[in-house]
Design an enzyme around this catalytic site. Structure first.
Site, short mmCIF file in Angstrom:
data_model
loop_
_atom_site.label_atom_id
_atom_site.label_comp_id
_atom_site.label_asym_id
_atom_site.label_seq_id
_atom_site.Cartn_x
_atom_site.Cartn_y
_atom_site.Cartn_z
N CYS A 45 0.82 -1.23 0.00
CA CYS A 45 0.00 0.00 0.00
C CYS A 45 0.85 1.27 0.00
O CYS A 45 0.34 2.35 -0.30
CB CYS A 45 -0.93 0.01 1.21
SG CYS A 45 -2.00 -1.42 1.27
N HIS A 50 -3.20 7.24 2.10
CA HIS A 50 -3.62 5.92 1.62
C HIS A 50 -4.99 5.63 2.24
O HIS A 50 -5.19 5.81 3.44
CB HIS A 50 -2.59 4.88 2.04
CG HIS A 50 -3.09 3.47 1.88
ND1 HIS A 50 -3.70 3.04 0.72
CD2 HIS A 50 -3.11 2.42 2.73
CE1 HIS A 50 -4.06 1.77 0.87
NE2 HIS A 50 -3.71 1.38 2.08
N ASN A 65 -10.18 0.00 -0.05
CA ASN A 65 -8.73 0.08 -0.01
C ASN A 65 -8.16 -0.56 -1.28
O ASN A 65 -8.34 -1.76 -1.50
CB ASN A 65 -8.25 -0.67 1.25
CG ASN A 65 -6.74 -0.72 1.38
OD1 ASN A 65 -6.00 -0.46 0.43
ND2 ASN A 65 -6.27 -1.10 2.57
O1 UT7 Z 1 -3.84 -1.10 3.55
C1 UT7 Z 1 -3.18 -1.94 4.43
C2 UT7 Z 1 -3.45 -1.57 5.82
N1 UT7 Z 1 -4.50 -2.38 6.40
C3 UT7 Z 1 -5.59 -1.84 6.92
O2 UT7 Z 1 -5.78 -0.71 6.77
C4 UT7 Z 1 -6.56 -2.62 7.77
C5 UT7 Z 1 -6.39 -2.31 9.21
N2 UT7 Z 1 -7.38 -2.93 10.07
C6 UT7 Z 1 -8.70 -2.63 10.01
O3 UT7 Z 1 -9.13 -1.87 9.16
C7 UT7 Z 1 -9.60 -3.21 11.06
O4 UT7 Z 1 -8.81 -3.87 12.02
C8 UT7 Z 1 -10.68 -4.18 10.50
C9 UT7 Z 1 -11.71 -3.38 9.71
C10 UT7 Z 1 -10.05 -5.26 9.63
C11 UT7 Z 1 -11.41 -4.81 11.68
O5 UT7 Z 1 -12.00 -3.80 12.50
P1 UT7 Z 1 -11.75 -3.80 14.08
O6 UT7 Z 1 -12.51 -2.66 14.63
O7 UT7 Z 1 -10.27 -3.85 14.33
O8 UT7 Z 1 -12.48 -5.12 14.54
P2 UT7 Z 1 -11.86 -6.36 15.31
O9 UT7 Z 1 -10.96 -7.14 14.40
O10 UT7 Z 1 -11.32 -5.87 16.60
O11 UT7 Z 1 -13.15 -7.21 15.58
C12 UT7 Z 1 -14.21 -6.76 16.47
C13 UT7 Z 1 -15.36 -7.74 16.37
C14 UT7 Z 1 -14.93 -9.21 16.45
O12 UT7 Z 1 -15.94 -9.91 17.14
P3 UT7 Z 1 -15.74 -10.31 18.68
O13 UT7 Z 1 -14.48 -11.16 18.70
O14 UT7 Z 1 -15.58 -9.01 19.38
O15 UT7 Z 1 -16.98 -11.07 18.98
C15 UT7 Z 1 -14.90 -9.65 15.02
O16 UT7 Z 1 -15.10 -11.04 14.87
O17 UT7 Z 1 -16.00 -7.61 15.09
C16 UT7 Z 1 -16.05 -8.88 14.43
N3 UT7 Z 1 -15.91 -8.67 13.01
C17 UT7 Z 1 -16.94 -8.42 12.20
N4 UT7 Z 1 -18.26 -8.29 12.43
C18 UT7 Z 1 -19.07 -8.01 11.40
C19 UT7 Z 1 -14.76 -8.67 12.26
N5 UT7 Z 1 -15.06 -8.40 10.98
C20 UT7 Z 1 -16.40 -8.25 10.92
C21 UT7 Z 1 -17.30 -7.95 9.87
N6 UT7 Z 1 -18.61 -7.84 10.15
N7 UT7 Z 1 -16.88 -7.76 8.60
#
Ligand code: UT7
Length: 367
Positions: A112, A251, A281
């Site tokens: 990225c 980005h 993204n």
């Molecule tokens: O360009 C390269 C750089 N990369 C990025 O920019 C990505 C960086 N990371 C992110 O954007 C975020 O970490 C994500 C969008 C991938 C995830 O968001 P988050 O706020 O960090 O969520 P999390 O991984 O902490 O998950 C929170 C909860 C979890 O459930 P529990 O364990 O709390 O019950 C996940 O299983 O949300 C759940 N979850 C979802 N729920 C509904 C994870 N993905 C989803 C989803 N829909 N798509």
């Protein structure tokens, strides 16, 4: 005045097939509300053609915008982590297709951060006199690596390409300072394993190995810290402060990452360009596509201080501080389009869904 590299042309290619949050709700256990709240993304676009086709169209549009002929270009660089094939490079194929017969060509992979790394390379070559007129493209077809039943990764990414033409300036406009960095020790947080020479046929065909591996929460933290620290360093190197910045073009990783990182920098939302809502993204393509959209929207004026900043796989990060030149209106327009398609997003994703199906044998059925 020393010789600097200034952007004189810009263009983008947005592939025509949309993948909305509602479509994703049919494929995985997620909701539009969750995706919008956690990422700012409502839609992403999918490509029915190869990454080189998107790169070529963005390149042609940027060239027309600059008013240059292809044979005046002396270097073509394509930033991508999803090349169509490894050799020849996407850049060499674009060089041939657009008729840039006097240009050198190579690809660059900083995931990225590719467009920021690429800008530092082409600016250095222009400043040193090794190159004069350079076409830098960021292009990605990320959907090929996505498991569309993995809700932690597939919601984020889209396909697309953006391009910029750089030329020398002697009037002070152009790239002012650069900050680049990497921490290979954290590389395991974002991995596409199977395209390199380690991707022996049996590994390539193993869906567990092939799909994007991504540790979202870890990446989120590293990204906020990485982007804000890198942008602060690049401003300091240019002798500027956050108050001097007219527009940050970051980005487009996640709206919350952009928001947290720019808030740390002391730059309010009105001076940050965000187009992630519609495109998701797109890795190395995201900054040049955002630049194009920012110019079309009249968000950049001659003499503006603009900061490009990115974070990505590797892990890598980087920022550029630049003074925008005189050009904010295109010299010409390339009217070409990608070949039309009547495929739907589900038609395009069928191959992915079938390939990754063995990983989801125990999941509830799709739809
Ligand atoms: O360009 C390269 C750089 N990369 C990025 O920019 C990505 C960086 N990371 C992110 O954007 C975020 O970490 C994500 C969008 C991938 C995830 O968001 P988050 O706020 O960090 O969520 P999390 O991984 O902490 O998950 C929170 C909860 C979890 O459930 P529990 O364990 O709390 O019950 C996940 O299983 O949300 C759940 N979850 C979802 N729920 C509904 C994870 N993905 C989803 C989803 N829909 N798509």
């Amino acid at each position: 005045m020393s010789r600097r590299a200034v952007i004189t042309g810009w263009g983008k290619c947005v592939p025509p097939v949309s993948l909305s949050n509602a479509d994703l709700e049919q494929l995985m256990d997620t909701t539009d509300e969750w995706i919008v709240e956690r990422t700012g993304i409502r839609n992403r676009q999918l490509s029915h053609v190869e990454v080189t086709d998107m790169a070529e169209l963005a390149a042609r549009r940027a060239l027309a915008c600059s008013g240059l002929d292809a044979d005046e270009v002396d270097l073509v660089v394509v930033a991508t982590c999803t090349p169509e094939i490894l050799c020849p490079s996407v850049a060499a194929m674009v060089q041939d297709r657009i008729g840039a017969s006097n240009a050198a060509a190579f690809d660059l992979n900083a995931a990225c951060s590719g467009f920021v790394y690429g800008t530092s390379v082409v600016a250095s070559m222009i400043e040193s006199g090794y190159a004069d007129k350079v076409l830098l493209v960021g292009a990605e077809k990320l959907h090929f690596a996505m498991d569309y039943r993995d809700r932690g990764t597939a919601i984020l990414f889209g396909d697309g390409a953006g391009a910029a033409v750089f030329e020398p300036s002697e009037d002070g406009a152009g790239v002012l300072s650069v900050d680049l960095g990497a921490d290979g020790g954290k590389g395991g947080t974002m991995v596409i394993r199977s395209m390199g020479s380690a991707g022996e046929p049996q590994a390539t065909n193993d869906p567990q190995n092939f799909r994007l591996h991504f540790e979202g929460r870890a990446v989120f933290k590293i990204a906020v810290q990485g982007i804000s620290a890198s942008a602060a360093r690049v401003l300091e190197r240019a002798g500027l402060t956050a108050d001097d910045v007219d527009l940050v073009v970051p980005h487009q990783a996640n709206a919350r990452i952009i928001d947290s990182a720019t808030r740390r920098l002391g730059i309010e939302a009105g001076r940050v360009f965000v187009n992630i809502t519609d495109l998701g993204n797109t890795a190395a393509a995201s900054i040049p596509m955002a630049l194009s959209d920012a110019l079309d929207a009249g968000r950049i004026s001659p003499g503006d201080t603009v900061v490009l900043t990115a974070f990505g796989g590797g892990v890598t990060w980087g920022s550029i501080a630049l003074t925008w030149g005189n050009r904010t209106e295109p010299v010409g327009v390339h009217e070409g389009e990608l070949p039309p398609t009547d495929m739907t997003s589900m038609d395009l994703l069928r191959q992915n869904l079938d390939f990754y199906a063995p990983l989801h044998a125990n999941d509830p059925p799709i739809g």
